[in-house]
Enzyme design. Structure first.
Site, PDB file in Angstrom:
ATOM      1  N   SER A  53      57.327  50.037  88.292  1.00 27.30           N
ATOM      2  CA  SER A  53      58.280  49.267  87.512  1.00 27.30           C
ATOM      3  C   SER A  53      58.355  47.835  88.019  1.00 27.30           C
ATOM      4  CB  SER A  53      59.643  49.956  87.542  1.00 27.30           C
ATOM      5  OG  SER A  53      60.520  49.384  86.604  1.00 27.30           O
ATOM      6  N   TYR A  54      59.549  47.360  88.397  1.00 27.23           N
ATOM      7  CA  TYR A  54      59.678  45.998  88.893  1.00 27.23           C
ATOM      8  C   TYR A  54      58.994  45.814  90.253  1.00 27.23           C
ATOM      9  CZ  TYR A  54      61.546  41.318  89.407  1.00 27.23           C
ATOM     10  OH  TYR A  54      61.645  39.954  89.553  1.00 27.23           O
ATOM     11  N   GLY A  64      63.594  48.010  89.571  1.00 25.47           N
ATOM     12  CA  GLY A  64      64.940  47.633  89.147  1.00 25.47           C
ATOM     13  C   GLY A  64      64.925  46.319  88.373  1.00 25.47           C
ATOM     14  N   ASP A 111      55.767  56.161  78.518  1.00 27.84           N
ATOM     15  CA  ASP A 111      56.795  55.195  78.904  1.00 27.84           C
ATOM     16  C   ASP A 111      56.933  54.140  77.814  1.00 27.84           C
ATOM     17  OD1 ASP A 111      58.559  53.518  80.260  1.00 27.84           O
ATOM     18  OD2 ASP A 111      56.963  52.542  81.408  1.00 27.84           O
ATOM     19  N   HIS A 126      57.779  56.686  82.635  1.00 29.33           N
ATOM     20  CA  HIS A 126      57.858  55.564  83.577  1.00 29.33           C
ATOM     21  C   HIS A 126      57.776  56.051  85.023  1.00 29.33           C
ATOM     22  CE1 HIS A 126      58.881  51.341  84.226  1.00 29.33           C
ATOM     23  NE2 HIS A 126      59.820  51.676  85.087  1.00 29.33           N
TER      24      HIS A 126
END
Length: 493
Positions: A226-227, A130, A414, A466
């Site tokens: 991701s984050y 996120g 991605d 992603h």
């Protein structure tokens, strides 16, 4: 408490909370990570993280430990509404672990044990990114969990390539304010950031292991995307440090895996725009303008001319799905079946399903504590998130030297955290090659490419965006099994 509820209502109203998607919303995706990147480009100062300072035994303050008596049994899910009629041959649990009793801060988890060998398979904690996105809705229900939500938004189907076929997987909604996780003290939401997330996730784990003591002595793994390129390394670092100084539960951490992971501002941004150009998304002129005018090593020196070229590049990719540059968008008004193997409207189905009262009851979700419906990503957490260092490469380097297994993986279509960004980040780690770059295979096809460095393994997953397990479930599962086994992916058919 009543004042808290009024304050939260005003806070949420001011933030205009809506269903925010890390992934597959109607039309274009909302993009919390993209907003973090833009905010850091405009930042007036650089912030580096060197890792948590090592504490001595005398300095260590034990984390909150709550009584876990009877909670495992209470968390067991009899059945989820709409789950397949055929027998579901694994146990599943969900509920809350309190991480701060004084504030009433509690994190929601979903746990899927393995259909076979659950008594010997390792536990794996999965974290989405996120920041502010749900590991349950996105990770479990759309990517690597045992179920997928059907297009009716009410029924489930089994995921043949669920990662719980190889491990017992915990999905944690963190920090508080994400998904079904909450706090009774609304000011907690203003403290969302990397440090609080790591500390609360650690407290969650040591309490969860008291609730599920049969997993205490097993090998333990962390994985995320991701984050979570921030979340996973920082949590792993905290676990390893606390293992040395605590007389509480020791977590037998063996390895970490991070996918399409945002780990370093400079390489992340440079790799992204280089990927745009090499994949024919931006023009030669725009690319040349970025190369000549942008220095991403110091965000506060990004010039106005650089910003103009970046804005032009962003405009050119605005109408594609940045998380998989070849995937179709979801439009709620369209009745045309998706051309992709993965339905781009899946996030809509999940949001519908997880806001059904009977589903929330089956999950033991405390919706009365939430002033908002369940959402894929929390607009509130994203906007209040304040602790996001520019790089976690020093932390990753520390993990590489700790003796645990460190893997990075990348879906190669991605555009948000592309394979180029990850390769540039690895170059910054200055480690030597043990096994040179080679194609690996799954189902008699090239599944991707792999390279083994000293204390680090990097694997690409061909044709994945992603969210690797969504787009390439078989290849993603094959990668995951290799990671758990500590073996490079197969180099032959």
């Amino acid at each position: 408490m009543e004042n808290n509820k009024v304050f939260m209502f005003l806070l949420i109203s001011s933030l205009t909370v809506s269903t925010v998607v890390e992934c597959f919303g109607a039309g274009k995706a909302n993009d919390p990570l993209g907003k973090i990147i833009k905010a850091q480009l405009a930042s007036s100062k650089s912030v580096l993280v060197e890792g948590y300072a090592t504490k001595s035994t005398a300095e260590y303050s034990p984390v909150y430990m709550g009584t876990q008596d009877g909670l495992k049994e209470a968390d067991k899910i009899d059945a989820l509404p709409g789950q397949p009629e055929q027998e579901v041959s694994f146990d599943q649990y969900s509920g809350y672990v309190t991480v701060d009793a004084g504030h009433g801060r509690a994190l929601f988890y979903y746990f899927a044990e393995s259909p076979q060998n659950s008594s010997t398979n390792p536990p794996v904690l999965w974290l989405n990114g996120g920041p502010g996105c749900s590991s349950f809705g996105n990770g479990a229900m759309m990517e690597l969990g045992p179920f997928r939500v059907n297009s009716d938004g009410e029924t489930l189907s089994l995921n043949e390539y669920s990662w719980n076929n190889a491990a017992n997987v915990i999905f944690l909604e963190s920090p508080a304010g994400v998904g079904f996780s909450y706090s009774n003290i609304t000011s907690d939401y203003t403290l969302s950031g990397d440090t609080r997330t790591a500390e609360d996730s650690y407290t969650f784990l040591v309490n969860w292991l008291e609730r599920f003591p049969e997993y205490k002595t097993r090998d333990f793994y962390l994985a995320g995307e991701s984050y979570a390129g921030h979340y996973v390394p920082q949590l792993a670092q905290l676990i390893l440090q606390n293992n040395k100084i605590t007389n509480q539960t020791v977590i037998n951490l063996q390895g970490v895996a991070i996918g399409n992971a945002w780990v370093d501002f400079e390489t992340g941004v440079k790799g992204m725009y280089d990927f745009f150009w090499t994949h024919a998304l931006i023009s030669d002129e725009v690319n040349q303008g970025i190369q000549l005018n942008c220095n991403f090593s110091t965000p506060n020196t990004v010039t106005e001319k650089c910003e103009d070229y970046l804005d032009e590049a962003d405009d050119l990719v605005e109408d594609i799905f940045i998380f998989d540059i070849y995937a179709p968008l979801c439009f709620s008004s369209s009745t045309t079946p998706p051309i992709a193997a993965f339905d781009p409207c899946s996030d809509n189905y999940i949001s519908n399903y997880l806001n059904i009262p009977q589903v929330q009851k089956a999950l033991h979700a405390n919706v009365t504590a939430l002033p908002y419906p369940w959402e894929s990503c929390s607009d509130m957490v994203e906007k209040l998130y304040h602790d996001s260092p520019l790089t976690v490469l020093p932390v990753i380097k520390e993990l590489m030297n700790s003796g645990i297994s460190v893997w990075m993986y990348s879906g190669d279509t991605d555009g948000r955290v592309p394979v180029t960004s990850t390769r540039y980040s690895i170059n910054k780690l200055t480690t030597s090659v043990k096994t040179k770059w080679y194609p690996w295979y799954n189902k008699e096809q090239v599944g991707g490419y792999a390279i083994e460095y000293e204390n680090l393994t990097f694997v690409t997953i061909r044709g994945a965006g992603h969210f690797v397990p969504s787009y390439q479930p078989a290849r993603g599962f094959a990668f995951f099994k290799s990671f758990l086994e500590g073996k490079l992916p197969p180099s032959s058919l």
